[in-house]
Design an enzyme around this catalytic site. Structure first.
Site: not given
Length: 483
Positions: A369, A175
């Site tokens: 995810e 991320e």
């Protein structure tokens, strides 16, 4: 016939810092994650050192460091084709700037990957998942300092060489776009004491640039070490909708989205987008971006885009949205239901994002995810019948199947997380994502016993049918009949 290709990678995902524990064992050094306490302020301003009167949930987590073999046996029973985890950088280089790696740390991941492979599970490895060695922050200032490019390069060359016959799929930074929204954990820089917006942006964009160079060097070196390596970038890409058709809402939402996609633009296209120059000019940024850096970025583009997706956000002009871990989630969307933490459940947005990314990058996608956090307790029979989780899974797999029919090339899907782990955002154990319950509480008490939830056998059925067996109501009826 399944919409999913035969080699589709069904799996699960965790992070070392949220699962392993053993925070100082076998020579490991402190990472930035090891100083994060429990609570809503966990990822806000915190002292860059440990305190004797503070509980740090990452220090033991779910003790995956010692229990990984039994947990991997459960993952194999679940039918996982792949398992995404991270390597804790400070297990390999405790301070981050050593000349030689810590052999005990390297041996741990040898054993972990060997166990996965023996069970027929493909390791998917995140090289840096909010686990920058703390020493690199306190001594060098984190990723704002170009010195970290060399330290990361040394680290990646060591693990690429060590695990060249064990790992094929890698991601450079988890991320990475949270360098804007969560700079302390994503880019290991503290900008909360910086009052000047110009200086704050300067630090964030310099840290981001240094991470871009480091990521590209990792791609280049990783391919040299093993040409079969597939090295991706990883972004948080839950979408942002405009709250109304007011042009201000629409354009601000677009700008917020582009702030995240900026990180994909550089890592997948190999150059800074044209709009970046206006950001530099308008904010009077002074950045150390060298011609040789740009050559490296151009030569080291990522092979695929891994991304996290949990929900959508609704933006109204003037709002601040922090991202998928903590802070404001945007305006309440009247068309969507929410989980207990106020996260909207929006499976159609997953199809939307897959198409958006395919149109923009035309590269393989990996949904690394996706999941839902729930409050759960064992019932009178010692079970958890987690219908809400099964419903979430069903609808998101259906959306993914539609995206594949739309022409999106999706490599795989790793549910976050297949076993309950420490929440990144708040440090809670009681925000549970897993198909496997872990008996541990927010205050650290509990037996750490593992118990399969109803969703365990449901996901097992989904994987075994390659995404076809999605009727969990029929599944539950069958389970009761079997009882």
């Amino acid at each position: 016939m399944s919409n999913f290709p035969e080699d589709f990678l069904w799996g699960g995902a965790i992070a070392a810092n949220q699962a392993e524990g053993g925070y100082l064992e076998d020579g490991k050094g402190l990472s930035i994650a090891d100083i994060l306490p429990v609570g809503d302020e966990r990822i806000q301003k915190i002292p860059l050192k440990l305190s004797d009167d503070t509980f740090y949930p990452n220090h033991e987590a779910i003790d995956f460091y010692h229990r990984y073999e039994a947990d991997i046996d459960l993952f194999a029973e679940l039918g996982l084709k792949c398992f995404r985890t991270s390597i804790a950088w400070s297990r390999i280089f405790p301070n981050g700037d050593e000349a030689q790696p810590n052999e005990a740390g390297l041996k741990y991941y040898d054993a972990l990957f060997d166990k996965l492979i023996a069970k027929g599970i493909e390791p998917i490895v995140t090289i840096s998942h909010f686990e920058t060695p703390l020493y690199l922050v306190t001594t060098y200032g984190g990723w704002r300092n170009r010195a970290l490019i060399e330290f990361y390069d040394r680290y990646t060359q060591v693990i690429f060489e060590r695990y060249s016959d064990k790992v094929t799929y890698w991601m450079t930074f988890n991320e990475i776009n949270h360098a804007h929204t969560l700079p302390l954990i994503a880019a290991a820089v503290d900008v909360l004491d910086i009052e000047s917006e110009q200086k704050r942006l300067e630090v964030i964009y310099q840290a981001s640039h240094n991470m871009f160079v480091a990521s590209s060097k990792a791609v280049i070196n990783g391919k040299k070490i093993n040409s079969n390596n597939q090295i991706g970038c990883m972004l948080s890409l839950s979408p942002i909708y405009p709250a109304t058709c007011d042009p201000k809402d629409v354009f601000e939402s677009y700008q917020l989205r582009r702030r995240s996609l900026f990180y994909g633009d550089v890592q997948l296209k190999g150059k800074y987008p044209t709009y970046f120059q206006r950001i530099v000019t308008d904010n009077h940024l002074s950045l150390d971006i060298r011609p040789e850096d740009l050559d490296i970025i151009a030569s080291g583009t990522c092979d695929y885009l891994g991304f996290s997706f949990y929900r959508s956000s609704l933006h109204e002009s003037g709002m601040k949205i922090l991202g998928n871990t903590g802070g404001l989630l945007g305006k309440k969307n009247p068309y969507l239901k929410e989980n207990k933490w106020g996260w909207p459940i929006d499976p159609l947005a997953l199809r939307y994002v897959c198409n958006e990314l395919t149109d923009r990058y035309d590269k393989p996608l990996f949904i690394v995810e996706n999941g839902v956090g729930l409050k759960e307790n064992l019932d009178s029979n010692g079970q958890i019948i987690d219908i809400e989780r099964m419903d979430y899974l069903k609808k998101h797999v259906e959306a993914m199947a539609e995206a594949i029919k739309d022409g999106c090339h999706i490599l795989g899907y790793t549910w976050w997380g297949p076993i309950d782990i420490v929440s990144a955002g708040t440090g809670e154990m009681e925000k549970r994502y897993g198909f496997i319950y872990v008996d541990k509480n927010n205050d650290g008490t509990g037996s750490l016993k593992r118990i399969k939830k109803a969703s365990f056998n449901y996901y097992k059925q989904v994987i075994a049918s390659n995404g076809e067996a999605l009727n969990f109501e029929t599944y539950l009826k069958g389970e009761k009949n079997n009882d």
